[in-house]
Write a protein that holds these residues in place. Structure first.
Motif, PDB file in Angstrom:
ATOM      1  N   LEU A 107       0.949  -1.259   0.012  1.00 48.12           N
ATOM      2  CA  LEU A 107      -0.074   0.169  -0.094  1.00 48.12           C
ATOM      3  C   LEU A 107       0.966   1.209   0.016  1.00 48.12           C
ATOM      4  N   THR A 108       1.967   1.249   0.735  1.00 44.75           N
ATOM      5  CA  THR A 108       2.796   2.313   0.916  1.00 44.75           C
ATOM      6  C   THR A 108       3.362   2.622  -0.627  1.00 44.75           C
ATOM      7  N   SER A 109       3.868   1.657  -1.380  1.00 46.99           N
ATOM      8  CA  SER A 109       4.398   1.948  -2.568  1.00 46.99           C
ATOM      9  C   SER A 109       3.551   2.548  -3.677  1.00 46.99           C
ATOM     10  N   GLU A 110       2.384   2.041  -3.400  1.00 47.92           N
ATOM     11  CA  GLU A 110       1.052   2.534  -4.285  1.00 47.92           C
ATOM     12  C   GLU A 110       0.863   3.910  -3.998  1.00 47.92           C
ATOM     13  N   MET A 111       0.741   4.274  -2.607  1.00 44.78           N
ATOM     14  CA  MET A 111       0.470   5.653  -2.191  1.00 44.78           C
ATOM     15  C   MET A 111       1.981   6.735  -2.757  1.00 44.78           C
ATOM     16  N   VAL A 112       2.907   6.292  -2.696  1.00 41.60           N
ATOM     17  CA  VAL A 112       4.262   6.846  -2.998  1.00 41.60           C
ATOM     18  C   VAL A 112       3.909   7.026  -4.556  1.00 41.60           C
ATOM     19  N   ALA A 113       3.699   6.177  -5.252  1.00 38.12           N
ATOM     20  CA  ALA A 113       3.726   6.337  -6.759  1.00 38.12           C
ATOM     21  C   ALA A 113       2.598   7.426  -7.080  1.00 38.12           C
ATOM     22  N   GLU A 114       1.464   7.234  -6.493  1.00 31.80           N
ATOM     23  CA  GLU A 114       0.295   8.357  -6.692  1.00 31.80           C
ATOM     24  C   GLU A 114       0.749   9.622  -6.279  1.00 31.80           C
ATOM     25  N   ALA A 115       1.272   9.726  -5.228  1.00 27.86           N
ATOM     26  CA  ALA A 115       1.930  11.034  -4.451  1.00 27.86           C
ATOM     27  C   ALA A 115       2.811  11.562  -5.637  1.00 27.86           C
ATOM     28  N   GLU A 116       3.755  10.916  -6.168  1.00 33.81           N
ATOM     29  CA  GLU A 116       4.612  11.348  -7.257  1.00 33.81           C
ATOM     30  C   GLU A 116       4.023  12.111  -8.571  1.00 33.81           C
ATOM     31  N   LYS A 117       2.951  11.395  -8.913  1.00 29.53           N
ATOM     32  CA  LYS A 117       2.158  11.819 -10.052  1.00 29.53           C
ATOM     33  C   LYS A 117       1.301  13.204  -9.551  1.00 29.53           C
ATOM     34  N   ALA A 118       1.166  13.322  -8.437  1.00 31.50           N
ATOM     35  CA  ALA A 118       0.421  14.470  -7.941  1.00 31.50           C
ATOM     36  C   ALA A 118       1.136  15.445  -7.369  1.00 31.50           C
ATOM     37  N   ASP A 119       2.452  15.358  -7.609  1.00 32.84           N
ATOM     38  CA  ASP A 119       3.677  16.327  -7.017  1.00 32.84           C
ATOM     39  C   ASP A 119       3.347  16.443  -5.441  1.00 32.84           C
ATOM     40  N   LYS A 120       2.879  15.437  -4.843  1.00 28.00           N
ATOM     41  CA  LYS A 120       2.764  15.244  -3.340  1.00 28.00           C
ATOM     42  C   LYS A 120       3.717  14.438  -2.644  1.00 28.00           C
ATOM     43  N   ALA A 121       4.003  14.114  -1.372  1.00 25.83           N
ATOM     44  CA  ALA A 121       4.732  13.404  -0.577  1.00 25.83           C
ATOM     45  C   ALA A 121       3.924  12.302   0.284  1.00 25.83           C
TER      46      ALA A 121
END
Length: 544
Positions: A107-121
């Motif tokens: 789940l953490t890996s998925e959230m990191v990938a999604e955050a990178e797309k949205a310019d988040k962390a």
């Protein structure tokens, strides 16, 4: 997946049988039913018996097939629900209802990938309950489980939308929190609120329990490559930061920094080095002189452990003792050094004493006194020449166990002194309750005498306490002639410190004692004709 295909194939076969039975029923009924109607109206003959039987058989087959089909659908639904429940159990913690280690990392890996797309962390928050084992031991595991459930609920209530909570095992939790890169202070606020909310008392079994938290924080901003094993790296960094928070005092949080990892690596190398050093005999005794402050006569030595590390050189105890205690090696280390010191001291003048410090960890060992007596017997060292030093802070841990140890040692002739007196707030009642033979004034008080500090009254008071309780006093940390002279004006002391010489290895001590005819063989061959005083020239040679 194979089971599902098997069930699907079974469904098709059963539906085919039902469909075939319906076609046969329609065919037979099409020819039999008109004959039955005509026979009922008296216009024709009854249908043959076999035809009626075929129709009834087809009806029974259709009913049976349809019922079996419904049962099969029910079994498939139960199997589907069981699979979902098993998957839920495999991905969540059954006690707190949170995610578990197995599920939080993907789940953490998925959230990191999604955050990178949205310019988040994404922040990874590692949480560990302070002293939870003690709560379990004192109140039972049921109380501990109740506390874990309550803490999980409190943490979950503090999390923002989109964040997830996981229990990694035992008393460790983790939060995965997405946030805007420009607002990392929101994570600081979240960590602070989690610590504050967790400290509130929890009602358990008619009483109240409270616990502190140590928190480590890491962020995907610090990842070199957000892809790959992002979850594992975030967990690793947060884990290091959490242990750093524990080391710095607990009930606090720290962000991960690369320096923490380097420090942890050095600590790991130090631990490995200590374990190897014990096995290789790298820990050896050094000896610091103890003298009569008034006369300057040498009365004995205090043994101080040193580590002759092949990579670090000569290492002093303040660098490795605490680490050895934490990794559970202090008893083995101390016993090896004490055994060697007893063998060394057995060669000295029988009038010289040997003092050794023991760790608070060893005080908790109910067999320590027996181990020490065995070492004395093996070294053939008289117990009345040995003095064990117990730090004042030990009195507040388990005074009953300390009393038992002190009494056992004294019954065998070993002297016991109270070390670092004045730093641990020992009471007069504790001094009366424990049969000490000597008190040692902490070096910090003695050092102030040479810096113009107003500690003369305090040293004098401790001396009066010793005199009133018939306990001789040793002053540590005598580093100048000025301090020595001030002590001479305050009372009778045994003293030690760099003024009389720095700690020396066994071979140098033996050589000096040999030059002064103060080895056991020398004393047996020729009785001493007078006392040996340490004059100024002797001090310079000793290394002051």
């Amino acid at each position: 997946m194979t089971d599902r295909f098997g069930r699907a194939e079974g469904d098709l076969v059963l539906l085919g049988i039902i469909f075939a039975a319906i076609i046969m029923l329609v065919g037979h009924a099409g020819s039999v039913v008109p004959q039955v109607i005509e026979f009922a109206l008296g216009k024709g003959e009854a249908p043959p018996p076999w035809a009626a039987s075929a129709v009834l058989l087809n009806v029974a087959l259709v009913i049976f097939g349809w019922r079996r089909y419904n049962e099969l659908l029910g079994e498939i639904e139960k199997s589907r629900l069981a699979e979902e429940e098993a998957r839920e159990l495999a991905l969540t913690d059954p006690l707190t209802g949170s995610l578990n280690r197995r599920s939080v990392l993907p789940l953490t890996s998925e959230m990191v990938a999604e955050a990178e797309k949205a310019d988040k962390a994404v922040a990874f928050i590692m949480i560990d309950l302070d002293n939870f084992k003690q709560i379990n031991d004192l109140n039972g595991h049921r109380a501990g489980d109740c506390m874990l459930v309550e803490i999980a609920q409190r943490i979950r209530a503090q999390l923002p939308a989109g964040a997830r909570l996981a229990r990694l095992g035992g008393d460790e939790f983790a939060c995965v929190v997405p946030y805007h890169r420009s607002a990392p202070d929101l994570i600081d606020q979240l960590a602070t609120s989690i610590i504050d909310i967790a400290q509130r008392p929890i009602a358990i079994n008619g009483g109240e329990l409270a616990v502190g938290l140590s928190i480590g924080l890491s962020t995907s901003v610090e990842l070199d490559q957000p892809g790959g094993n992002a979850a594992g790296e975030l967990l690793h960094m947060a884990d290091i930061a959490m242990y750093h928070a524990k080391k710095m005092g607990r009930n606090r949080y720290d962000w991960f920094t690369p320096e923490m990892e380097r420090e942890l690596k050095l600590r790991s190398e130090l631990e490995s080095g200590i374990r190897r050093g014990i096995a290789r005999g790298e820990f050896v005794p050094f000896y610091e002189q103890q003298v009569d402050v008034e006369t300057g006569e040498l009365t004995g030595f205090e043994m101080l452990a040193r580590w002759q590390s092949p990579t670090l050189g000569l290492v002093t105890p303040d660098f490795f003792i605490s680490v050895a205690e934490e990794i559970g090696c202090i008893a083995e280390l101390s016993e090896a050094v004490i055994s060697q010191a007893l063998r060394d001291a057995a060669e000295w003048d029988p009038s010289l004493t040997l003092s050794v410090n023991i760790s608070p960890v060893q005080l908790r060992d109910p067999w320590f006194a027996q181990k020490l007596l065995k070492m004395l017997a093996e070294a053939k060292f008289p117990p009345d020449r040995l003095e064990i030093e117990v730090t004042e802070s030990c009195l507040h841990e388990n005074i009953g166990l300390v009393r038992s140890l002190v009494t056992s040692l004294k019954n065998q002739g070993v002297s016991v002194s109270l070390d670092d007196f004045g730093t641990g707030y020992a009471s007069i009642a504790q001094l009366r309750a424990l049969p000490f033979d000597r008190i040692k004034i902490d070096r910090s008080f003695i050092a102030e005498l040479g810096r113009g500090g107003d500690n003369a009254a305090l040293v004098s008071a401790i001396t009066s306490i010793g005199a009133g309780m018939r306990l001789p006093v040793t002053a540590e940390g005598i580093e100048s002639e000025l301090v020595r002279d001030k002590l001479r004006g305050l009372g009778q002391f045994k003293g030690q410190g760099y003024f009389y010489g720095r700690p020396e290895p066994a071979d140098k001590v033996r050589a000096r004692l040999k030059s002064e005819a103060r080895l056991a063989d020398d004393v047996r061959m020729e009785p001493r004709l007078g006392t040996v005083r340490l004059g100024d020239s002797d001090r310079r040679i000793a290394g002051a």
